[in-house]
Design a protein around this motif. Structure first.
Motif, PDB file in Angstrom:
ATOM      1  N   GLY A 267       0.784  -1.227   0.000  1.00 31.91           N
ATOM      2  CA  GLY A 267       0.000   0.000   0.000  1.00 31.91           C
ATOM      3  C   GLY A 267       0.815   1.276   0.000  1.00 31.91           C
ATOM      4  N   GLU A 268       2.143   1.173   0.034  1.00 37.42           N
ATOM      5  CA  GLU A 268       2.986   2.364   0.060  1.00 37.42           C
ATOM      6  C   GLU A 268       3.760   2.511  -1.248  1.00 37.42           C
ATOM      7  OE1 GLU A 268       5.347   2.910   3.526  1.00 37.42           O
ATOM      8  OE2 GLU A 268       3.680   2.618   4.914  1.00 37.42           O
ATOM      9  N   TYR A 269       4.197   3.727  -1.508  1.00 34.57           N
ATOM     10  CA  TYR A 269       4.955   4.034  -2.714  1.00 34.57           C
ATOM     11  C   TYR A 269       5.812   5.255  -2.440  1.00 34.57           C
ATOM     12  CZ  TYR A 269       0.978   7.254  -3.134  1.00 34.57           C
ATOM     13  OH  TYR A 269       0.006   8.196  -2.878  1.00 34.57           O
ATOM     14  N   ASP A 270       6.699   5.564  -3.356  1.00 40.54           N
ATOM     15  CA  ASP A 270       7.494   6.780  -3.253  1.00 40.54           C
ATOM     16  C   ASP A 270       7.401   7.537  -4.569  1.00 40.54           C
ATOM     17  OD1 ASP A 270       9.034   8.695  -2.067  1.00 40.54           O
ATOM     18  OD2 ASP A 270      10.931   7.624  -2.290  1.00 40.54           O
ATOM     19  N   LEU A 271       7.614   8.838  -4.480  1.00 40.86           N
ATOM     20  CA  LEU A 271       7.506   9.707  -5.643  1.00 40.86           C
ATOM     21  C   LEU A 271       8.722  10.612  -5.748  1.00 40.86           C
ATOM     22  CD1 LEU A 271       3.829  11.056  -5.345  1.00 40.86           C
ATOM     23  CD2 LEU A 271       4.677   9.384  -6.997  1.00 40.86           C
ATOM     24  N   ALA A 272       9.146  10.865  -6.971  1.00 35.98           N
ATOM     25  CA  ALA A 272      10.140  11.892  -7.248  1.00 35.98           C
ATOM     26  C   ALA A 272       9.723  12.586  -8.533  1.00 35.98           C
ATOM     27  CB  ALA A 272      11.539  11.299  -7.387  1.00 35.98           C
TER      28      ALA A 272
END
Length: 346
Positions: A151-156
């Motif tokens: 359910g988690e993610y990262d963004l750049a």
């Protein structure tokens, strides 16, 4: 005994889901395209043609993320605004040097791809690009099993803009007597969220409760305001009027304004020049946070500072208000006393 024939999906990577996401992204990206974009999304590289608009174009680039504001998005299962945060953090940064954002690329990384969640994120990115007038020209979706909790993610995000070499804004023309204008923020933007989350953890407020006419959950996830179009319009209509700008991000007013103030000068800001919005007043009271810590951590209601001469302050403020901005005359620039900080909020 021979192994059963394995697939990439058996290893946790769903190519079909990835293809489905690309199909969802294409119409979102199409809305943001500019005439200078060559080709379509999905190529190995994105093409952007620098036309004859600039005589001596200088490219200005910036990259950033959303920080731990993502943790609240996970907690509240709301993903359609953090994409705008992602765009805002980079385009507002390159804007302060006078650059027009031209195109944007994103990086979305997760352990297991949820197409609906990722599409919500990209929808916010496309909205941010439209608000900034830049093209969502490409990106990367990385599904990496075992790297991120479920359910988690990262963004750049990565923004590239351009400015005429003679129109680059450095802040070096700022002098004593100049006026500091403040443009209102939309909320906490994307900074200070480790402290915001700590206050929420310790006080356990009802995030669905009414908070000055809106649920608190919506207030804490309000996306970052994008200042590009109003400020570009001001700079194009009045070349040279803007002497310096500071995007109020991590480090708040006390750490960001000095980045554009020349040595030997101090920006003296008056705390009574604007009213701190309810979110910040609540954070300060609930967390028992010292005033200077507030100014060093949060934007406290001011998302962008613009420095102009005293003679231009009224006209600049009027033009920005006509473009939809809420503008405050925060204070002025003066000579710095021995041992004095380059920015004071009094």
């Amino acid at each position: 005994m021979p192994l059963t024939s394995l697939t990439y999906r058996d290893a946790g990577v769903d190519i079909v889901a990835g293809d489905a996401l690309v199909d969802r992204i294409k119409p979102l990206a199409k809305r943001t395209l500019r005439p200078e974009v060559l080709g379509n999304i999905g190529g190995f590289g994105a093409l952007f043609e620098l036309t004859g608009k600039y005589k001596e174009p200088v490219l200005v680039s910036g990259t950033d993320g959303v920080g731990t504001k993502l943790k609240l998005a996970f907690q509240l299962d709301k993903h359609d605004t953090v994409g705008q945060d992602l765009v805002a953090m980079s385009v507002n940064d390159i804007l302060v040097q006078g650059a027009e954002p031209l195109f944007f690329l994103d990086y979305f990384a997760c352990g297991k791809l949820d197409v609906d969640t990722a599409a919500d994120v990209v929808k916010g990115i496309a909205t941010g690009c439209e608000l900034a007038g830049c093209a969502l020209i490409g990106g990367e979706t990385a599904e990496m099993p075992g790297m991120y909790p479920a359910g988690e993610y990262d963004l750049a995000g990565f923004a590239v803009g351009a400015v005429e070499k003679s129109q680059i804004i450095t802040g070096q023309r700022i002098g004593a007597g100049d006026v500091v204008l403040g443009l209102a923020s939309s909320g906490a933007h994307s900074n200070g969220y480790s402290l915001i989350r700590k206050v929420i953890e310790l006080t356990a407020p009802d995030l669905d409760a009414d908070f000055h006419g809106r649920p608190l959950r919506d207030v804490v996830l309000e996306p970052t305001r994008i200042y590009v179009k109003p400020l570009l319009a001001l700079m194009q209509a009045h070349p040279g009027m803007v002497k310096g700008m500071a995007h109020i991000t991590g480090g708040g007013l006390l750490e960001n304004v000095p980045r554009v103030i020349p040595d030997g000068l101090t920006a003296e800001l008056r705390a009574d020049a604007w009213e701190m919005p309810p979110l910040f007043r609540w954070l300060q009271e609930a967390g028992n946070i010292d005033a200077q810590e507030m100014y060093r951590t949060f934007n406290c209601g001011i998302g962008m500072c613009v420095v102009v001469s005293a003679a231009d302050a009224t006209a600049a403020a009027a033009a920005l208000r006509a473009s939809g901005e809420t503008v405050f005359e925060l204070g002025h620039v003066r000579a710095q006393a021995d041992g004095e900080a380059p920015t004071l909020v009094l």
